[in-house]
Design a protein around this motif. Sequence first.
Motif, short mmCIF file in Angstrom:
data_model
loop_
_atom_site.label_atom_id
_atom_site.label_comp_id
_atom_site.label_asym_id
_atom_site.label_seq_id
_atom_site.Cartn_x
_atom_site.Cartn_y
_atom_site.Cartn_z
N LEU A 45 0.83 -1.20 0.00
CA LEU A 45 0.00 0.00 0.00
C LEU A 45 0.87 1.25 0.00
CD1 LEU A 45 -2.50 -1.44 2.56
CD2 LEU A 45 -3.15 -0.63 0.28
N GLN A 46 0.25 2.34 -0.42
CA GLN A 46 0.99 3.59 -0.54
C GLN A 46 1.54 4.04 0.82
OE1 GLN A 46 -1.34 6.67 -2.34
NE2 GLN A 46 0.38 8.12 -2.40
N SER A 346 9.41 -7.45 -6.66
CA SER A 346 7.95 -7.32 -6.54
C SER A 346 7.58 -6.92 -5.12
CB SER A 346 7.30 -8.66 -6.87
OG SER A 346 7.64 -9.63 -5.91
N ARG A 347 6.36 -6.43 -4.97
CA ARG A 347 5.78 -6.29 -3.64
C ARG A 347 4.53 -7.17 -3.59
NH1 ARG A 347 8.05 -2.57 -0.10
NH2 ARG A 347 6.20 -2.34 1.20
N ILE A 348 4.05 -7.42 -2.36
CA ILE A 348 2.97 -8.40 -2.21
C ILE A 348 1.67 -7.71 -1.82
CG2 ILE A 348 2.14 -10.29 -0.75
CD1 ILE A 348 4.91 -11.42 -0.74
N PRO A 397 5.45 -2.92 -8.13
CA PRO A 397 4.83 -1.76 -7.47
C PRO A 397 4.69 -0.54 -8.38
CG PRO A 397 7.07 -2.15 -6.63
CD PRO A 397 6.72 -3.32 -7.50
N GLU A 398 5.46 -0.52 -9.48
CA GLU A 398 5.38 0.64 -10.38
C GLU A 398 4.30 0.44 -11.46
OE1 GLU A 398 7.43 3.23 -9.90
OE2 GLU A 398 8.50 2.24 -8.26
N ASP A 399 3.72 -0.76 -11.49
CA ASP A 399 2.81 -1.08 -12.60
C ASP A 399 1.36 -1.04 -12.10
OD1 ASP A 399 1.23 -2.28 -14.53
OD2 ASP A 399 2.77 -3.72 -15.12
N GLU A 400 0.70 0.05 -12.43
CA GLU A 400 -0.67 0.25 -11.93
C GLU A 400 -1.64 -0.81 -12.46
OE1 GLU A 400 -2.19 1.98 -9.52
OE2 GLU A 400 -0.12 2.46 -9.00
#
Lengths: 470, 470
Positions: A45-46, A346-348, A397-400
């Motif tokens: 999350l942001q 990646s992030r989860i 995380p950069e890929d909306e």
Amino acid sequence: MSFFTSPQVQVSSKAIELLNGVLGKENISTAESVRDHHSRDESSLQAFLPDCVVFPKDTLQVSECMKICYAHSLPVIPFGTGTGLEGGITAVKGGVCMDLSHMKQILSVNQEDFDCTVQPGVTRMMLNSDLRATGLWFPVDPGADASLCGMAATSASGTNAVRYGTMRENVMNLEVVLSNGDVLHSAGGGRRTRKTAAGYNMTNLFVGSEGTLGVITQATLRLYGIPEATLSAVCQFQSVQSAVDATVATLQAGIPIARIEFLDDVQMKACINYSNLEGLQELSTLFLEFHGTDDSVKAQADVVGEIVQLNEGSDFMYATEAEDRNKLWTARHSAFYAASSLRPGSRILTTDVCVPISELPEIITQTKNDISKSSLLGPIVGHVGDGNFHTLLLIDPEDESERKIAKDLANRMAQRALAVGGTCTGEHGIGIGKRHLLAEELGQVGIQTMRSIKEALDPKGIMNPGKVFL
Amino acid sequence: MSFFTSPQVQVSSKAIELLNGVLGKENISTAESVRDHHSRDESSLQAFLPDCVVFPKDTLQVSECMKICYAHSLPVIPFGTGTGLEGGITAVKGGVCMDLSHMKQILSVNQEDFDCTVQPGVTRMMLNSDLRATGLWFPVDPGADASLCGMAATSASGTNAVRYGTMRENVMNLEVVLSNGDVLHSAGGGRRTRKTAAGYNMTNLFVGSEGTLGVITQATLRLYGIPEATLSAVCQFQSVQSAVDATVATLQAGIPIARIEFLDDVQMKACINYSNLEGLQELSTLFLEFHGTDDSVKAQADVVGEIVQLNEGSDFMYATEAEDRNKLWTARHSAFYAASSLRPGSRILTTDVCVPISELPEIITQTKNDISKSSLLGPIVGHVGDGNFHTLLLIDPEDESERKIAKDLANRMAQRALAVGGTCTGEHGIGIGKRHLLAEELGQVGIQTMRSIKEALDPKGIMNPGKVFL
């Protein structure tokens, strides 16, 4: 970095000066690096930066800080270890992050009564390490080495909940600093009884309140005797359905199993590599543990072994030595990090639905199919004995667009859970990520009632604002 | 009778007419005998007549009645079976008694998930009788055949709590009609998961709220498998201290005992006569029960047998047949009525302190000495596995000096409990009898916080007024 947002600075120099007076300059920071460290948890999350971070050393300082924040209407975000998964500690409205890690005393261990009292900087591993000589332990074990008061705030659980319960069942009393600085003892000061019917259960109102009702500064917890015998085992299945069917049958047979954890083939691939698990295949798998006497753990394992056979599972691979058991359960607790390693960088995005156990086989199968159809990797791990499972959706995380795909998957999963009497969160809490689902889960009267409790206890709305409620 | 007090009549004929419209005339009563029947519970506390008694048949009627009472600011007292012990259902401010006994459906039993949902007229014995064919049971067992929703409202427990927990651990969801008539589902409509972290734990806020926050109209409860084997046993001791020491040692050994109940010599005298218990003497006694497999109950009993020997207790007298076990536990559940029979015409002032288990031997011994020095008979029974015990002080209800002696004894007992980290009530609740003790137990911030919750959920103060709070 574009990923960070720093909302309007709200903490005036006057307020900083007053906080300085309480804490000393060395225990308050406005440095970017410190604020950055406190801006996000382990989720994708942001992040939001707090205006400053304070490090109180005792309850009195927490109370004095709260009085200042109350007077100046400053948001306050309690911070334990920052290992949450729903953005619970992000400073969405700026304000003061209250990092409680300097309060790390184990205040008492009552060996005869199976209880202890800890400050908010004490983590579950610190406590269990300290308890070793006593023959006692505290069983609630989320993946991370979280602080026990943070675990109380999030209503955490873990692999032992099927037998020992969650934080809800294991917190006996809490010391809480309320928004105006008042110090509350949820069950009365110093009380540590196994049961009570004295007025409203405020202890369990603060368990799971996610910092929105007050700052937990002390927790009195139930402890358990380390079992005389512990037997761990692993078995593998050709299908998700068989593994989950075996779980449901085990519970229905009334086996007092201590742990029964599901890992799907994708998660097993990650764990085999990350934790060097030998002799296991990339198949649906159950990690099991039995607690009791030598005889009873064997008897339990025999019954479950038969159930597994009936469901076409493999023979048990036993881990009887402490070293092997530790390796197995460390692998399970590292599942989150192992999953990350499947896709470096990646992030989860984690999901956390919980359903009645009879609904488990179908919902896990549907979920796995849904993930397979997407472009994402999403290992599944589950505290299936409680009807609770997680998917760990790996996103760039950069890929909306990936984030949207993951959110849609998570939403469909939650909808399926809600449709069969389930909840959108078994143990991670609402934070900022699931506020819309909470509204759906509880309905209008439910949310209104929760909100009226929030307003009663935090009339200025300064306690961890922007969390739980939309 | 001078013992009754009828406060000012508050329910106007207009309100009665409106209630009539919702319920039909046959389901509302202003008859003296009906009001009288609803004016007191099983305690010796003063009775107060409600102005009228209503008998809704479903949640919608409860909600419609609440809307009328809310509009007219009428006190509402939810009524289950009237078997409470702290005056929880007395109409201290008059108003409308809401008798829920006509709502007696078991709405669902989910055998696979070990849960059920019941209406407020269903009692614990009705449920267990209905469950018999399923192999499941609900373990929480206060002495009386109380309604399950009333048990939730009072945070009741009983003899099985040491193993299965109290109502706090066994209620999964509640339907509650709030003071304004809104219908709340504490965990969301239809949700029945073994755990959840979705927002504030409202379920456990209503468990133990004693009718002061709303009317419980439905409860979803956890069920358990009937154990494969059950073994009951009795053993006797020459002193209170030995019996309680044996209890503490049993718990500290980690035996998963299902029941461990203490009865002192005076209570044994009463039970031997009242329940025709043969072969037992008027001595400090433990009633025990073990649940598990054939092997495990024997193994547990062997270990406890050794502990009892070490504490100079008698050999076990076993009750293995269902008939013998029933006789034993019926005697235990009838302890209150047996005590009454020691002094015909008396009423009982019950105490209910709960302390950390290590404090039990001393506080029970002190209590027994204190009672011995008074002019009153006061048998002692205890759920000693939870640190909880009751004295049943027999008083002449017409003799104010006896009532004062009993109250003074009860107060000293509570003070002793509070001084060692205990509570004034383990399972009976606060009602009207212990409001001053609650204030002392929680302190000013605790009471203020509870009161702010009460005001948030019941802004007009119509829900069971005069209870819990001074």
